[in-house]
Write a protein that holds these residues in place. Structure first.
Motif, PDB file in Angstrom:
ATOM      1  N   LYS A 294     -45.197  -6.451 -20.584  1.00  0.00           N
ATOM      2  CA  LYS A 294     -46.194  -5.564 -21.180  1.00  0.00           C
ATOM      3  C   LYS A 294     -46.553  -5.996 -22.604  1.00  0.00           C
ATOM      4  O   LYS A 294     -47.509  -5.496 -23.180  1.00  0.00           O
ATOM      5  CB  LYS A 294     -45.672  -4.127 -21.196  1.00  0.00           C
ATOM      6  CG  LYS A 294     -45.452  -3.537 -19.809  1.00  0.00           C
ATOM      7  CD  LYS A 294     -44.857  -2.134 -19.902  1.00  0.00           C
ATOM      8  CE  LYS A 294     -44.585  -1.555 -18.524  1.00  0.00           C
ATOM      9  NZ  LYS A 294     -43.963  -0.197 -18.590  1.00  0.00           N
ATOM     10  N   GLY A 295     -45.788  -6.911 -23.169  1.00  0.00           N
ATOM     11  CA  GLY A 295     -46.077  -7.381 -24.519  1.00  0.00           C
ATOM     12  C   GLY A 295     -45.334  -6.587 -25.567  1.00  0.00           C
ATOM     13  O   GLY A 295     -44.306  -5.967 -25.304  1.00  0.00           O
ATOM     14  N   GLN A 296     -45.878  -6.590 -26.779  1.00  0.00           N
ATOM     15  CA  GLN A 296     -45.240  -5.910 -27.892  1.00  0.00           C
ATOM     16  C   GLN A 296     -45.509  -4.406 -27.835  1.00  0.00           C
ATOM     17  O   GLN A 296     -46.175  -3.919 -26.935  1.00  0.00           O
ATOM     18  CB  GLN A 296     -45.718  -6.535 -29.206  1.00  0.00           C
ATOM     19  CG  GLN A 296     -45.476  -8.035 -29.299  1.00  0.00           C
ATOM     20  CD  GLN A 296     -44.027  -8.422 -29.039  1.00  0.00           C
ATOM     21  OE1 GLN A 296     -43.102  -7.748 -29.452  1.00  0.00           O
ATOM     22  NE2 GLN A 296     -43.824  -9.547 -28.339  1.00  0.00           N
ATOM     23  N   ALA A 297     -45.004  -3.676 -28.831  1.00  0.00           N
ATOM     24  CA  ALA A 297     -44.979  -2.220 -28.750  1.00  0.00           C
ATOM     25  C   ALA A 297     -46.360  -1.610 -28.522  1.00  0.00           C
ATOM     26  O   ALA A 297     -46.497  -0.631 -27.792  1.00  0.00           O
ATOM     27  CB  ALA A 297     -44.346  -1.643 -30.014  1.00  0.00           C
ATOM     28  N   TRP A 298     -47.375  -2.179 -29.157  1.00  0.00           N
ATOM     29  CA  TRP A 298     -48.720  -1.623 -29.042  1.00  0.00           C
ATOM     30  C   TRP A 298     -49.603  -2.447 -28.109  1.00  0.00           C
ATOM     31  O   TRP A 298     -50.824  -2.325 -28.137  1.00  0.00           O
ATOM     32  CB  TRP A 298     -49.367  -1.526 -30.429  1.00  0.00           C
ATOM     33  CG  TRP A 298     -48.580  -0.654 -31.365  1.00  0.00           C
ATOM     34  CD1 TRP A 298     -47.850   0.445 -31.053  1.00  0.00           C
ATOM     35  CD2 TRP A 298     -48.441  -0.827 -32.781  1.00  0.00           C
ATOM     36  NE1 TRP A 298     -47.258   0.982 -32.167  1.00  0.00           N
ATOM     37  CE2 TRP A 298     -47.610   0.218 -33.252  1.00  0.00           C
ATOM     38  CE3 TRP A 298     -48.941  -1.743 -33.697  1.00  0.00           C
ATOM     39  CZ2 TRP A 298     -47.264   0.357 -34.588  1.00  0.00           C
ATOM     40  CZ3 TRP A 298     -48.593  -1.605 -35.033  1.00  0.00           C
ATOM     41  CH2 TRP A 298     -47.766  -0.562 -35.471  1.00  0.00           C
ATOM     42  N   GLY A 299     -48.969  -3.310 -27.305  1.00  0.00           N
ATOM     43  CA  GLY A 299     -49.705  -4.015 -26.263  1.00  0.00           C
ATOM     44  C   GLY A 299     -50.110  -5.439 -26.562  1.00  0.00           C
ATOM     45  O   GLY A 299     -50.670  -6.113 -25.699  1.00  0.00           O
ATOM     46  N   LEU A 300     -49.845  -5.937 -27.773  1.00  0.00           N
ATOM     47  CA  LEU A 300     -50.168  -7.324 -28.089  1.00  0.00           C
ATOM     48  C   LEU A 300     -49.348  -8.245 -27.201  1.00  0.00           C
ATOM     49  O   LEU A 300     -48.125  -8.125 -27.141  1.00  0.00           O
ATOM     50  CB  LEU A 300     -49.866  -7.621 -29.555  1.00  0.00           C
ATOM     51  CG  LEU A 300     -50.078  -9.063 -30.019  1.00  0.00           C
ATOM     52  CD1 LEU A 300     -51.571  -9.383 -30.096  1.00  0.00           C
ATOM     53  CD2 LEU A 300     -49.412  -9.295 -31.380  1.00  0.00           C
ATOM     54  N   LYS A 301     -50.003  -9.171 -26.484  1.00  0.00           N
ATOM     55  CA  LYS A 301     -49.291 -10.102 -25.637  1.00  0.00           C
ATOM     56  C   LYS A 301     -48.563 -11.138 -26.494  1.00  0.00           C
ATOM     57  O   LYS A 301     -49.079 -11.589 -27.522  1.00  0.00           O
ATOM     58  CB  LYS A 301     -50.240 -10.792 -24.666  1.00  0.00           C
ATOM     59  CG  LYS A 301     -50.872  -9.843 -23.647  1.00  0.00           C
ATOM     60  CD  LYS A 301     -49.805  -9.114 -22.830  1.00  0.00           C
ATOM     61  CE  LYS A 301     -50.420  -8.149 -21.818  1.00  0.00           C
ATOM     62  NZ  LYS A 301     -49.381  -7.383 -21.074  1.00  0.00           N
ATOM     63  N   THR A 302     -47.371 -11.501 -26.066  1.00  0.00           N
ATOM     64  CA  THR A 302     -46.586 -12.490 -26.787  1.00  0.00           C
ATOM     65  C   THR A 302     -47.294 -13.836 -26.735  1.00  0.00           C
ATOM     66  O   THR A 302     -47.632 -14.334 -25.663  1.00  0.00           O
ATOM     67  CB  THR A 302     -45.181 -12.614 -26.176  1.00  0.00           C
ATOM     68  OG1 THR A 302     -44.583 -11.320 -26.157  1.00  0.00           O
ATOM     69  CG2 THR A 302     -44.325 -13.576 -26.971  1.00  0.00           C
ATOM     70  N   ILE A 303     -47.527 -14.437 -27.908  1.00  0.00           N
ATOM     71  CA  ILE A 303     -48.264 -15.689 -27.988  1.00  0.00           C
ATOM     72  C   ILE A 303     -47.433 -16.820 -27.375  1.00  0.00           C
ATOM     73  O   ILE A 303     -46.210 -16.852 -27.484  1.00  0.00           O
ATOM     74  CB  ILE A 303     -48.641 -15.984 -29.455  1.00  0.00           C
ATOM     75  CG1 ILE A 303     -49.673 -17.098 -29.551  1.00  0.00           C
ATOM     76  CG2 ILE A 303     -47.401 -16.286 -30.286  1.00  0.00           C
ATOM     77  CD1 ILE A 303     -50.279 -17.224 -30.931  1.00  0.00           C
ATOM     78  N   GLU A 304     -48.089 -17.778 -26.688  1.00  0.00           N
ATOM     79  CA  GLU A 304     -47.376 -18.816 -25.958  1.00  0.00           C
ATOM     80  C   GLU A 304     -46.497 -19.668 -26.867  1.00  0.00           C
ATOM     81  O   GLU A 304     -45.379 -20.058 -26.498  1.00  0.00           O
ATOM     82  CB  GLU A 304     -48.366 -19.716 -25.215  1.00  0.00           C
ATOM     83  CG  GLU A 304     -47.687 -20.801 -24.387  1.00  0.00           C
ATOM     84  CD  GLU A 304     -48.664 -21.613 -23.574  1.00  0.00           C
ATOM     85  OE1 GLU A 304     -48.223 -22.619 -22.969  1.00  0.00           O
ATOM     86  OE2 GLU A 304     -49.862 -21.262 -23.522  1.00  0.00           O
TER      87      GLU A 304
END
Length: 332
Positions: A294-304
């Protein structure tokens, strides 16, 4: 299990750089650390509210990466007990003179090969007249330039295998495991450990190249979230590469900004707010693959690049890739 808190805290870290002058300018100009001395190819730097003399040992080297991580013991007696347990594991190197400001240091390695040192005797930082604080319970006046960062917060190591390193810190040094990433196949892909009441001091995440002894990042604590927003603006103005953020992690809930210093090492600026781990019987919080996807807390996807960039760099021909995709199953 060894008792908690025989390691007082993460003390200071040696960081290697192939471009020492540019890296020094980054740490002093952008981050706001103070130069307190030099020895050979190394410069010693102090963060403004660190009670000890040295926060970062910046060493000129042929490549980037981490040198020795230094830990302060809670007492002379705790130091002797720690040394006995380390020697019992066969991972001890022996006693050495400490860095300037530190007493005799017992050097050892964890299972992945990262060099560690533990000591007790310490020289407290005495600021020069121009940096004396108005408040006597503060180590140094807050610099008027740069971010500025308050103290070293944590180190995130890359490891060929997370579990042996986690277990070594827990079973030999008395660290508490606070949070982990556990994949669907049962593999632990990341583990966060603490010696204090912070959420974490040392982290291991799986190195997709299969290499040992590498660094993911070191992190500095700021006073407030606003300092991190200021750091992002300063990075734009001064050509500092922003990798990701500002944003908030789900794991540990840290507000963060990741940048690269000129030598290629990843640096995190972080603010964990008031979240502390004070329960002596805390049980690790496990995060699943689905939750991390789901990514980080507020929805930011983890960068490759978070999964592919580490220091020192590994030549393509020497990589032993763990899995077919370095991003899959490790989205922390």
């Amino acid at each position: 299990m060894p008792p908690l808190h025989e390691i007082a805290h993460l003390a200071h870290v040696e960081l290697r750089t192939p471009v020492p002058e540019q890296s020094l300018e980054f740490f002093t100009g952008y981050l706001g650390l103070t130069e307190v001395g030099s020895q050979g190819d190394s410069v010693f730097l102090h963060a403004w509210d660190d009670y000890e003399r040295t926060t970062i040992k910046l060493t000129a080297h042929t490549t980037s990466g981490i040198g020795r991580t230094n830990l302060r013991a809670a007492s002379p007696e705790a130091l002797q007990r720690l040394v006995q347990r380390i020697e019992g594991t066969g991972r001890g190197t022996g006693w050495q003179d400490g860095d300037p400001g530190c007493g005799p240091t017992y050097v050892f390695t964890e299972p992945d090969g990262h060099e560690m040192g533990v000591y007790y005797e310490s020289e407290w930082y005495t600021p020069p007249a121009g940096l004396a604080p108005s408040l006597k319970n503060q180590a140094q006046a807050r610099p008027a330039h740069g971010v500025p960062v308050r103290r070293l917060d944590h180190v995130n190591y890359l490891g060929a295998d997370v579990v042996p390193n986690r277990d070594y810190f827990r079973d030999t040094l008395g660290a508490l495991v606070t949070e982990q990433i556990v994949l669907d196949d049962g593999t632990t892909a990341g583990s966060w450990t603490t010696f204090t009441n912070k959420g974490y001091d040392a982290v291991w995440t799986r190195d997709w190249t299969g290499s040992s002894g590498r660094l993911h990042h070191i992190a500095f604590a700021t006073d407030t979230r606003e300092d991190i927003l200021r750091a992002a603006d300063l990075a734009l103005d001064h050509g500092v590469f922003i990798e990701t953020g500002p944003h908030k992690h789900a794991i540990q809930q840290t507000f963060f900004l990741y940048v690269y210093e000129p030598g290629g090492n990843r640096i995190e600026l972080c603010n964990a707010g008031a979240r502390l781990v004070i329960a002596p019987d805390w049980q690790p919080v496990d995060w699943t693959e689905a939750e991390r996807a789901k990514g980080q807390a507020w929805g930011l996807k983890t960068i490759e690049s978070f999964h592919t960039h580490g220091t020192p760099p590994v030549p393509q021909g020497e990589r032993v890739t763990v899995g077919s995709d370095p991003v899959e199953g490790n989205a922390w």
